[in-house]
Enzyme design. Structure first.
Site, PDB file in Angstrom:
ATOM      1  N   ASP A 192       0.799  -1.233   0.000  1.00 49.11           N
ATOM      2  CA  ASP A 192       0.000   0.000   0.000  1.00 49.11           C
ATOM      3  C   ASP A 192       0.833   1.287   0.000  1.00 49.11           C
ATOM      4  O   ASP A 192       0.350   2.344   0.432  1.00 49.11           O
ATOM      5  CB  ASP A 192      -0.964  -0.004   1.196  1.00 49.11           C
ATOM      6  CG  ASP A 192      -2.214  -0.825   0.894  1.00 49.11           C
ATOM      7  OD1 ASP A 192      -2.663  -0.810  -0.263  1.00 49.11           O
ATOM      8  OD2 ASP A 192      -2.723  -1.474   1.825  1.00 49.11           O
ATOM      9  N   ASP A 242      -7.088  -3.912  -4.674  1.00 52.36           N
ATOM     10  CA  ASP A 242      -6.790  -2.624  -4.037  1.00 52.36           C
ATOM     11  C   ASP A 242      -5.478  -2.038  -4.572  1.00 52.36           C
ATOM     12  O   ASP A 242      -5.298  -0.824  -4.611  1.00 52.36           O
ATOM     13  CB  ASP A 242      -6.654  -2.769  -2.509  1.00 52.36           C
ATOM     14  CG  ASP A 242      -7.704  -3.659  -1.882  1.00 52.36           C
ATOM     15  OD1 ASP A 242      -8.131  -4.626  -2.528  1.00 52.36           O
ATOM     16  OD2 ASP A 242      -8.078  -3.414  -0.724  1.00 52.36           O
ATOM     17  N   ARG A 268     -15.925  -1.491  -2.911  1.00 58.65           N
ATOM     18  CA  ARG A 268     -14.698  -0.686  -2.874  1.00 58.65           C
ATOM     19  C   ARG A 268     -13.638  -1.272  -3.813  1.00 58.65           C
ATOM     20  O   ARG A 268     -12.869  -0.536  -4.429  1.00 58.65           O
ATOM     21  CB  ARG A 268     -14.167  -0.517  -1.451  1.00 58.65           C
ATOM     22  CG  ARG A 268     -13.163   0.628  -1.373  1.00 58.65           C
ATOM     23  CD  ARG A 268     -12.990   1.226  -0.002  1.00 58.65           C
ATOM     24  NE  ARG A 268     -12.432   0.318   0.950  1.00 58.65           N
ATOM     25  CZ  ARG A 268     -13.078  -0.163   2.003  1.00 58.65           C
ATOM     26  NH1 ARG A 268     -14.328   0.188   2.225  1.00 58.65           N
ATOM     27  NH2 ARG A 268     -12.496  -0.986   2.840  1.00 58.65           N
ATOM     28  N   TRP A 327     -11.765   0.848  -6.536  1.00 57.61           N
ATOM     29  CA  TRP A 327     -10.289   0.938  -6.692  1.00 57.61           C
ATOM     30  C   TRP A 327      -9.914   0.616  -8.135  1.00 57.61           C
ATOM     31  O   TRP A 327      -9.013   1.240  -8.711  1.00 57.61           O
ATOM     32  CB  TRP A 327      -9.566  -0.041  -5.778  1.00 57.61           C
ATOM     33  CG  TRP A 327      -9.626   0.144  -4.290  1.00 57.61           C
ATOM     34  CD1 TRP A 327      -9.670  -0.855  -3.350  1.00 57.61           C
ATOM     35  CD2 TRP A 327      -9.573   1.377  -3.527  1.00 57.61           C
ATOM     36  NE1 TRP A 327      -9.665  -0.332  -2.079  1.00 57.61           N
ATOM     37  CE2 TRP A 327      -9.602   1.041  -2.156  1.00 57.61           C
ATOM     38  CE3 TRP A 327      -9.502   2.722  -3.872  1.00 57.61           C
ATOM     39  CZ2 TRP A 327      -9.575   1.999  -1.136  1.00 57.61           C
ATOM     40  CZ3 TRP A 327      -9.482   3.684  -2.860  1.00 57.61           C
ATOM     41  CH2 TRP A 327      -9.517   3.318  -1.525  1.00 57.61           C
TER      42      TRP A 327
HETATM   43  N1  GLY Z   1      -7.223  -1.374   0.886  1.00 55.38           N
HETATM   44  C1  GLY Z   1      -7.993  -1.820   1.967  1.00 55.38           C
HETATM   45  C2  GLY Z   1      -9.420  -1.477   1.851  1.00 55.38           C
HETATM   46  O1  GLY Z   1      -9.863  -0.895   0.884  1.00 55.38           O
HETATM   47  O2  GLY Z   1     -10.130  -1.788   2.789  1.00 55.38           O
END
Ligand code: GLY
Length: 400
Positions: free
Chosen positions: A116, A178, A250, A254
């Protein structure tokens, strides 16, 4: 060469609900003023080396230090957006202190052994380099990109998520959707250093993500596991979503944003087409107020929303729309959809109704199935909300 993958392109349903939306720029300016007033309030509590927590308890962020996790960069990003909006030197001072904090984190190898680093270093260090030409920030961001590049598994062509003992077997390597938002730190590093290796890693990763994380209907898996010896895919799952056959909202967000940004760096039209198809899938699975449920399998009006998925999706729609020619009828649909969603968020989803909160956007979800922060504020939701408004109100040079 253009990346080709056969994915269904579902046209957006009922486009008039977006196209009929009437824009009132002043509403968005007022909303930005509200956000800036919250950032100002927050900056009393969170300054220098003290950052807001990832999520809230009872609608309040707590204080945390910059030494672990993936979310501290979002506060830095909000500070730089506030600086760009107001020109107030106090935000520049805070942002510059964050560069020192993130340098310390990188030098000390504090909580950086994960994928990340884009979330952390694009917003804290690429941003001040782009805004002010801050050379020290540039150096730190290149260092972070180089550290991220060590996760690249050449035989598979992915940025590895990292060890998860008992969850990912030792002979497997995993990427998650992600990471579609982390690779731009690598693309950027190639641009500023002239070293093509970071670009190649990022591009290969995104091609693998398109090949394996994308289903034929343009929905997404979250995790893809490969056998390290054979390079073959051994598992596809949706860990943070409802089920392994659904699309975690999510994750989809992303990916929409990540692929649209990847087009910006590569000019590979295949990347833009993937972003388009994922965006259409997303837009066709929304409750009536157009704010997504926490997983796209939920479309009923009383479902649990995830505003922290809605806001990166809005930024993704705006980025996607920016790259489409005016002759493309989807361009206006994405732009109007983004604006309509922002208007809805500003009317019904912010802390204006609970002024004691030290955050901005209500009704986010961290990890529903783990029962972790369901219906709370998430700092990345606040960041992307601010970024989306900035995109709408100004010609803005992205931090990604
Ligand atoms: N990247 C972790 C989340 O979106 O929860």
């Amino acid at each position: 060469m253009e990346f080709i993958k056969n994915v269904i392109n579902e046209p957006v349903n009922n486009v008039q609900r977006f196209l009929d939306f009437k824009i009132n720029k002043q509403d968005f300016i007022n909303e930005m003023d509200f956000i800036i007033s919250k950032i100002e309030e927050m900056s009393e509590e969170f300054s220098d080396d003290v950052f807001p927590s990832a999520v809230t308890m009872k609608n309040k962020y707590s204080q945390e230090f910059n030494g672990g996790g993936w979310t501290q960069g979002f506060w830095s990003g909000m500070i730089w957006l506030a600086y760009e909006w107001t020109d107030d030197e106090k935000y520049k001072k805070i942002g510059e202190s964050h560069v020192q904090s993130f340098k310390k984190r990188l030098d000390g190898r504090l909580g950086i052994d994960h994928h990340d680093l884009g979330f952390l270093y694009s917003l804290s260090c690429v941003a001040p380099y782009k805004i002010n030409g801050n050379e020290e920030a540039k150096k730190v961001a290149i260092g972070a990109a180089d550290y991220l590049s060590r996760r690249y598994v050449k035989s598979i062509g992915i940025i590895d998520r990292g060890k998860r003992p008992g969850i990912i077997p030792d002979d497997e390597s995993q990427f998650i959707i992600d990471c579609s938002m982390n690779v731009h730190l690598l693309f950027w590093a190639s641009e500023v250093t002239g070293n093509p290796k970071y670009y190649q890693m990022a591009y290969e990763h995104m091609k693998q993500a398109a090949e394996h994380a994308l289903r034929e209907d343009a929905s997404t898996f979250q995790e893809v596991n490969f056998n390290k010896n054979t390079g073959k895919v051994v598992a596809k799952t949706v860990g943070q979503g409802y089920s392994d056959t659904s699309s975690w909202a999510r994750g989809q967000a992303w990916a929409i944003y990540g692929f649209a940004l990847t087009y910006g760096y590569t000019k590979d039209k295949g990347m833009l087409e993937i972003a388009r198809k994922m965006a259409n899938y997303y837009l066709n699975r929304l409750p009536d107020d157009d704010i997504c449920g926490w997983d796209l399998v939920f479309t009923e009006n009383d479902c649990q929303r995830d505003t922290s998925a809605a806001t990166p999706a809005i930024c993704g729609l705006l980025e996607l729309s920016k790259h489409l020619p005016v002759s493309d009828s989807d361009k206006m649909i994405y732009e109007k959809a983004a604006l309509k969603m922002l208007k809805t968020l500003s009317k019904h989803y912010t802390t204006k109704k609970i002024p004691h909160s030290n955050g901005i956007l209500l009704h986010g979800v961290y990890a529903y199935k783990r029962n972790t922060n369901i219906d709370d504020l998430c700092i990345w939701g606040d960041y992307f909300y601010t970024e989306a408004l900035m995109r709408v109100l100004k010609v803005w040079n992205k931090y990604w």
